[in-house]
Design a protein around this motif. Structure first.
Motif, PDB file in Angstrom:
ATOM      1  N   THR A   1     -18.360  76.240   9.058  1.00  0.00           N
ATOM      2  CA  THR A   1     -17.838  74.959   8.569  1.00  0.00           C
ATOM      3  C   THR A   1     -16.471  74.606   9.152  1.00  0.00           C
ATOM      4  O   THR A   1     -15.908  73.566   8.808  1.00  0.00           O
ATOM      5  N   SER A   2     -15.944  75.480  10.011  1.00  0.00           N
ATOM      6  CA  SER A   2     -14.619  75.277  10.639  1.00  0.00           C
ATOM      7  C   SER A   2     -13.492  75.189   9.613  1.00  0.00           C
ATOM      8  O   SER A   2     -12.471  74.542   9.857  1.00  0.00           O
ATOM      9  N   PHE A   3     -13.689  75.830   8.468  1.00  0.00           N
ATOM     10  CA  PHE A   3     -12.619  75.937   7.477  1.00  0.00           C
ATOM     11  C   PHE A   3     -12.030  77.337   7.605  1.00  0.00           C
ATOM     12  O   PHE A   3     -12.511  78.291   7.017  1.00  0.00           O
ATOM     13  N   PHE A   4     -10.964  77.445   8.414  1.00  0.00           N
ATOM     14  CA  PHE A   4     -10.460  78.757   8.810  1.00  0.00           C
ATOM     15  C   PHE A   4      -9.336  79.293   7.935  1.00  0.00           C
ATOM     16  O   PHE A   4      -8.859  80.401   8.170  1.00  0.00           O
ATOM     17  N   PHE A   5      -8.909  78.537   6.938  1.00  0.00           N
ATOM     18  CA  PHE A   5      -7.713  78.910   6.188  1.00  0.00           C
ATOM     19  C   PHE A   5      -7.820  80.281   5.526  1.00  0.00           C
ATOM     20  O   PHE A   5      -6.834  81.006   5.428  1.00  0.00           O
ATOM     21  N   LEU A   6      -9.022  80.663   5.086  1.00  0.00           N
ATOM     22  CA  LEU A   6      -9.170  81.935   4.364  1.00  0.00           C
ATOM     23  C   LEU A   6      -9.800  83.041   5.211  1.00  0.00           C
ATOM     24  O   LEU A   6     -10.023  84.145   4.707  1.00  0.00           O
ATOM     25  N   VAL A   7     -10.064  82.765   6.485  1.00  0.00           N
ATOM     26  CA  VAL A   7     -10.715  83.782   7.327  1.00  0.00           C
ATOM     27  C   VAL A   7      -9.874  85.050   7.406  1.00  0.00           C
ATOM     28  O   VAL A   7     -10.394  86.174   7.301  1.00  0.00           O
ATOM     29  N   GLY A   8      -8.574  84.901   7.608  1.00  0.00           N
ATOM     30  CA  GLY A   8      -7.701  86.064   7.701  1.00  0.00           C
ATOM     31  C   GLY A   8      -7.734  86.910   6.439  1.00  0.00           C
ATOM     32  O   GLY A   8      -7.801  88.151   6.508  1.00  0.00           O
ATOM     33  N   GLN A   9      -7.720  86.243   5.286  1.00  0.00           N
ATOM     34  CA  GLN A   9      -7.760  86.972   4.015  1.00  0.00           C
ATOM     35  C   GLN A   9      -9.093  87.696   3.830  1.00  0.00           C
ATOM     36  O   GLN A   9      -9.142  88.822   3.346  1.00  0.00           O
ATOM     37  N   PHE A  10     -10.193  87.025   4.232  1.00  0.00           N
ATOM     38  CA  PHE A  10     -11.505  87.686   4.157  1.00  0.00           C
ATOM     39  C   PHE A  10     -11.526  88.926   5.059  1.00  0.00           C
ATOM     40  O   PHE A  10     -12.041  89.982   4.678  1.00  0.00           O
TER      41      PHE A  10
ATOM     42  N   LYS B   1      -6.863  93.506  13.386  1.00  0.00           N
ATOM     43  CA  LYS B   1      -6.304  92.739  14.502  1.00  0.00           C
ATOM     44  C   LYS B   1      -6.788  91.289  14.462  1.00  0.00           C
ATOM     45  O   LYS B   1      -6.027  90.364  14.741  1.00  0.00           O
ATOM     46  N   GLN B   2      -8.055  91.112  14.099  1.00  0.00           N
ATOM     47  CA  GLN B   2      -8.588  89.755  13.958  1.00  0.00           C
ATOM     48  C   GLN B   2      -7.888  89.019  12.811  1.00  0.00           C
ATOM     49  O   GLN B   2      -7.574  87.830  12.921  1.00  0.00           O
ATOM     50  N   ALA B   3      -7.657  89.743  11.708  1.00  0.00           N
ATOM     51  CA  ALA B   3      -6.966  89.138  10.561  1.00  0.00           C
ATOM     52  C   ALA B   3      -5.576  88.672  10.964  1.00  0.00           C
ATOM     53  O   ALA B   3      -5.159  87.552  10.640  1.00  0.00           O
ATOM     54  N   LEU B   4      -4.849  89.530  11.687  1.00  0.00           N
ATOM     55  CA  LEU B   4      -3.501  89.180  12.142  1.00  0.00           C
ATOM     56  C   LEU B   4      -3.539  87.965  13.061  1.00  0.00           C
ATOM     57  O   LEU B   4      -2.674  87.082  12.973  1.00  0.00           O
ATOM     58  N   PHE B   5      -4.554  87.902  13.918  1.00  0.00           N
ATOM     59  CA  PHE B   5      -4.686  86.747  14.818  1.00  0.00           C
ATOM     60  C   PHE B   5      -4.769  85.450  14.021  1.00  0.00           C
ATOM     61  O   PHE B   5      -4.088  84.466  14.336  1.00  0.00           O
ATOM     62  N   PHE B   6      -5.592  85.430  12.977  1.00  0.00           N
ATOM     63  CA  PHE B   6      -5.748  84.213  12.174  1.00  0.00           C
ATOM     64  C   PHE B   6      -4.486  83.898  11.378  1.00  0.00           C
ATOM     65  O   PHE B   6      -4.112  82.730  11.233  1.00  0.00           O
ATOM     66  N   PHE B   7      -3.812  84.935  10.863  1.00  0.00           N
ATOM     67  CA  PHE B   7      -2.556  84.696  10.135  1.00  0.00           C
ATOM     68  C   PHE B   7      -1.513  84.057  11.056  1.00  0.00           C
ATOM     69  O   PHE B   7      -0.794  83.143  10.653  1.00  0.00           O
ATOM     70  N   GLU B   8      -1.453  84.546  12.292  1.00  0.00           N
ATOM     71  CA  GLU B   8      -0.480  83.999  13.245  1.00  0.00           C
ATOM     72  C   GLU B   8      -0.898  82.606  13.713  1.00  0.00           C
ATOM     73  O   GLU B   8      -0.067  81.714  13.852  1.00  0.00           O
ATOM     74  N   PHE B   9      -2.191  82.435  13.939  1.00  0.00           N
ATOM     75  CA  PHE B   9      -2.708  81.140  14.393  1.00  0.00           C
ATOM     76  C   PHE B   9      -2.442  80.049  13.352  1.00  0.00           C
ATOM     77  O   PHE B   9      -2.091  78.920  13.694  1.00  0.00           O
TER      78      PHE B   9
END
Length: 291
Positions: free
Chosen positions: A232-241, A264-272
């Protein structure tokens, strides 16, 4: 018709779209011109196609046909929701009290009643029991079509589940989370904003399961959240998941290489997404997995 036409024209212009481009595969350019001029009502199937092309829920336009102050209402809602994300409950109460609300706009009044209950609860003006009782009474509103507009019933049910969880009533909390997901998660909605709410419900459920040390189901829920977020391109919670997924894998003695990759993927989304709190937390708590 005038307000509807003006809004369609505004949204079309913001998207850099001509009347001819909007009319393509929907109707004639002259029909779009007359709609925007407020000379005619569009047929409901035409309105639906216009809404899809302009990337707004058709309910937004339908509401404009009933309430001439819908643009003012939209500004009010956006203002309140901004402060809601900031947890500024005193400001929310102040905004609601100082705005004159059209008594005929039943949905908006129910929505604001819901937000007042939430604000009063978090400011400890009312008890959890009082808040839940009031929220349930809103859910039981006689006209279910009204309460379901903009998926208000889902937001209220999620809030009830959150309050139960915050006060240690975990079985009741999970009951509401599961009920929401069972009834709505498998459906295909044209308005993608609903998926923001449903993915948030999924995240809340994941958090509860992890706290209960049900790591296997929490991991399954986290994976579902990651999958649906990407769809759904709702990325806000991907890092937390991803963060929860990493923690579950740790508890379940998963492969170190997989755990490292997940963090590492989680950190990428937090930084993004520029989320400094989560960037700091993962670097502080999971640094050994990030080298």
């Amino acid at each position: 018709m005038k307000y509807l036409g003006l809004e369609i024209s505004k949204l079309r212009t913001e998207m850099g779209m001509s009347q001819k481009e909007l009319a393509n595969n929907i109707c004639t350019q002259s029909t779009i011109s007359r709609i925007e001029a407020g000379e005619v009502y569009p047929a409901i199937d035409t309105l639906l196609k216009i809404a899809l092309k302009l990337q707004v829920p058709v309910e937004y336009f339908i509401e404009m046909l009933f309430h001439k102050d819908v643009l003012e209402s939209e500004r009010l809602i956006k203002d309140i929701e901004f402060h809601l994300k900031e947890h500024n409950y005193k400001k929310i109460i102040s905004i609601i009290k100082h705005n004159k609300i059209d008594s005929e706009n039943i949905w908006l009044n129910l929505y604001l009643e819901y937000l007042l209950d939430i604000a009063h609860y978090y400011l400890k003006i009312i008890t959890p029991e009082e808040c839940i009782s009031s929220l349930k009474s809103i859910l039981d509103f006689s006209n279910q079509t009204t309460i379901q507009f903009r998926f208000l019933h889902i937001k209220i049910s999620n809030s009830i589940a959150n309050i139960y969880a915050e006060n240690g009533e975990i079985p009741k909390s999970l009951y509401y989370y599961n009920k929401i997901l069972k009834e709505h998660f498998h459906k295909n909605y044209s308005d993608h904003k609903i998926y923001e709410t449903l993915i948030t419900v999924l995240f809340n459920k994941c958090n509860i399961l992890y706290e209960l040390k049900d790591y296997e189901e929490a991991l399954e829920t986290a994976n579902l959240g990651i999958k649906k977020s990407k769809e759904t391109s709702f990325f806000f919670l991907v890092g937390q998941f991803l963060y929860y997924k990493g923690q579950c894998l740790e508890k379940m003695n998963g492969a170190i290489t997989e755990i490292k990759e997940v963090y590492k993927q989680a950190l990428f989304f937090f930084e993004f997404l520029e989320l400094p709190f989560y960037i700091s937390a993962i670097k502080q708590n999971k640094n050994k997995y990030l080298d």
